[in-house]
Design a protein around this motif. Structure first.
Motif, PDB file in Angstrom:
ATOM      1  N   LEU A   1       7.215  35.684 -67.125  1.00 45.58           N
ATOM      2  CA  LEU A   1       6.096  36.035 -68.008  1.00 45.58           C
ATOM      3  C   LEU A   1       5.254  34.806 -68.349  1.00 45.58           C
ATOM      4  O   LEU A   1       4.035  34.900 -68.464  1.00 45.58           O
ATOM      5  CB  LEU A   1       6.611  36.721 -69.276  1.00 45.58           C
ATOM      6  N   ASP A   2       5.908  33.655 -68.491  1.00 47.43           N
ATOM      7  CA  ASP A   2       5.173  32.411 -68.758  1.00 47.43           C
ATOM      8  C   ASP A   2       4.200  32.113 -67.621  1.00 47.43           C
ATOM      9  O   ASP A   2       3.135  31.561 -67.831  1.00 47.43           O
ATOM     10  CB  ASP A   2       6.135  31.226 -68.913  1.00 47.43           C
ATOM     11  N   LYS A   3       4.587  32.479 -66.409  1.00 46.89           N
ATOM     12  CA  LYS A   3       3.727  32.258 -65.238  1.00 46.89           C
ATOM     13  C   LYS A   3       2.781  33.441 -65.016  1.00 46.89           C
ATOM     14  O   LYS A   3       2.047  33.466 -64.031  1.00 46.89           O
ATOM     15  CB  LYS A   3       4.588  32.068 -63.985  1.00 46.89           C
ATOM     16  N   LYS A   4       2.852  34.421 -65.906  1.00 49.39           N
ATOM     17  CA  LYS A   4       2.010  35.621 -65.833  1.00 49.39           C
ATOM     18  C   LYS A   4       2.133  36.316 -64.468  1.00 49.39           C
ATOM     19  O   LYS A   4       1.142  36.669 -63.841  1.00 49.39           O
ATOM     20  CB  LYS A   4       0.549  35.276 -66.143  1.00 49.39           C
ATOM     21  N   MET A   5       3.380  36.465 -64.031  1.00 54.93           N
ATOM     22  CA  MET A   5       3.662  37.085 -62.740  1.00 54.93           C
ATOM     23  C   MET A   5       4.308  38.442 -62.931  1.00 54.93           C
ATOM     24  O   MET A   5       5.060  38.633 -63.877  1.00 54.93           O
ATOM     25  CB  MET A   5       4.704  36.249 -61.990  1.00 54.93           C
ATOM     26  N   THR A   6       4.032  39.333 -62.009  1.00 56.79           N
ATOM     27  CA  THR A   6       4.746  40.606 -62.013  1.00 56.79           C
ATOM     28  C   THR A   6       6.048  40.409 -61.230  1.00 56.79           C
ATOM     29  O   THR A   6       6.199  39.426 -60.498  1.00 56.79           O
ATOM     30  CB  THR A   6       3.919  41.712 -61.315  1.00 56.79           C
ATOM     31  N   GLN A   7       6.943  41.364 -61.374  1.00 55.72           N
ATOM     32  CA  GLN A   7       8.183  41.314 -60.600  1.00 55.72           C
ATOM     33  C   GLN A   7       7.865  41.313 -59.111  1.00 55.72           C
ATOM     34  O   GLN A   7       8.494  40.593 -58.335  1.00 55.72           O
ATOM     35  CB  GLN A   7       9.079  42.512 -60.947  1.00 55.72           C
ATOM     36  N   ALA A   8       6.873  42.123 -58.726  1.00 57.36           N
ATOM     37  CA  ALA A   8       6.504  42.222 -57.314  1.00 57.36           C
ATOM     38  C   ALA A   8       5.960  40.895 -56.776  1.00 57.36           C
ATOM     39  O   ALA A   8       6.288  40.486 -55.665  1.00 57.36           O
ATOM     40  CB  ALA A   8       5.475  43.333 -57.116  1.00 57.36           C
ATOM     41  N   GLN A   9       5.145  40.214 -57.579  1.00 56.36           N
ATOM     42  CA  GLN A   9       4.586  38.923 -57.149  1.00 56.36           C
ATOM     43  C   GLN A   9       5.692  37.890 -56.963  1.00 56.36           C
ATOM     44  O   GLN A   9       5.688  37.135 -55.990  1.00 56.36           O
ATOM     45  CB  GLN A   9       3.571  38.408 -58.176  1.00 56.36           C
ATOM     46  N   LEU A  10       6.628  37.887 -57.908  1.00 52.66           N
ATOM     47  CA  LEU A  10       7.734  36.941 -57.828  1.00 52.66           C
ATOM     48  C   LEU A  10       8.597  37.255 -56.602  1.00 52.66           C
ATOM     49  O   LEU A  10       8.982  36.350 -55.853  1.00 52.66           O
ATOM     50  CB  LEU A  10       8.578  36.995 -59.111  1.00 52.66           C
ATOM     51  N   ALA A  11       8.860  38.516 -56.387  1.00 56.57           N
ATOM     52  CA  ALA A  11       9.673  38.934 -55.239  1.00 56.57           C
ATOM     53  C   ALA A  11       9.027  38.476 -53.941  1.00 56.57           C
ATOM     54  O   ALA A  11       9.693  37.948 -53.049  1.00 56.57           O
ATOM     55  CB  ALA A  11       9.841  40.450 -55.250  1.00 56.57           C
ATOM     56  N   GLN A  12       7.725  38.659 -53.856  1.00 58.05           N
ATOM     57  CA  GLN A  12       6.985  38.266 -52.647  1.00 58.05           C
ATOM     58  C   GLN A  12       7.075  36.754 -52.438  1.00 58.05           C
ATOM     59  O   GLN A  12       7.258  36.285 -51.319  1.00 58.05           O
ATOM     60  CB  GLN A  12       5.531  38.702 -52.789  1.00 58.05           C
ATOM     61  N   MET A  13       6.981  36.016 -53.534  1.00 56.25           N
ATOM     62  CA  MET A  13       7.042  34.559 -53.468  1.00 56.25           C
ATOM     63  C   MET A  13       8.357  34.069 -52.883  1.00 56.25           C
ATOM     64  O   MET A  13       8.387  33.061 -52.177  1.00 56.25           O
ATOM     65  CB  MET A  13       6.882  33.989 -54.879  1.00 56.25           C
ATOM     66  N   ILE A  14       9.445  34.745 -53.221  1.00 52.86           N
ATOM     67  CA  ILE A  14      10.758  34.285 -52.743  1.00 52.86           C
ATOM     68  C   ILE A  14      11.255  35.114 -51.563  1.00 52.86           C
ATOM     69  O   ILE A  14      12.403  34.998 -51.147  1.00 52.86           O
ATOM     70  CB  ILE A  14      11.816  34.266 -53.876  1.00 52.86           C
ATOM     71  N   ASN A  15      10.372  35.979 -51.061  1.00 53.98           N
ATOM     72  CA  ASN A  15      10.711  36.762 -49.877  1.00 53.98           C
ATOM     73  C   ASN A  15      11.864  37.745 -50.116  1.00 53.98           C
ATOM     74  O   ASN A  15      12.755  37.869 -49.279  1.00 53.98           O
ATOM     75  CB  ASN A  15      11.071  35.806 -48.735  1.00 53.98           C
ATOM     76  N   GLU A  16      11.849  38.374 -51.253  1.00 50.98           N
ATOM     77  CA  GLU A  16      12.855  39.392 -51.564  1.00 50.98           C
ATOM     78  C   GLU A  16      12.127  40.672 -51.958  1.00 50.98           C
ATOM     79  O   GLU A  16      10.934  40.656 -52.235  1.00 50.98           O
ATOM     80  CB  GLU A  16      13.760  38.939 -52.723  1.00 50.98           C
TER      81      GLU A  16
END
Length: 69
Positions: A19-34
């Protein structure tokens, strides 16, 4: 043997860092390839901790998620 689940600290730290990075779960998942489901399971405490995934999350978020034992 204990059924290892994500600790409540890790859940809170992950959600807060994301949330501090203002990211959605989907964005974070994409970033780490999961899959987004992986992030959701970690945040809801259903996931079985995987150090490789936690490491990727920590790098992506630039935050320590694991509390020192």
């Amino acid at each position: 043997m204990l059924d290892e689940r994500v600790s409540s600290d890790l859940k809170k730290n992950l959600m807060q860092a994301r949330l501090d990075k203002k990211m959605t779960q989907a964005q974070l998942a994409q970033m780490i390839n999961e899959k987004p489901q992986v992030i959701q399971e970690y945040e809801s405490g259903k996931a079985i901790p995987n150090n490789q995934i936690i490491g990727k999350l920590e790098r992506a978020l630039g935050a320590k998620l694991r509390s020192k034992k």
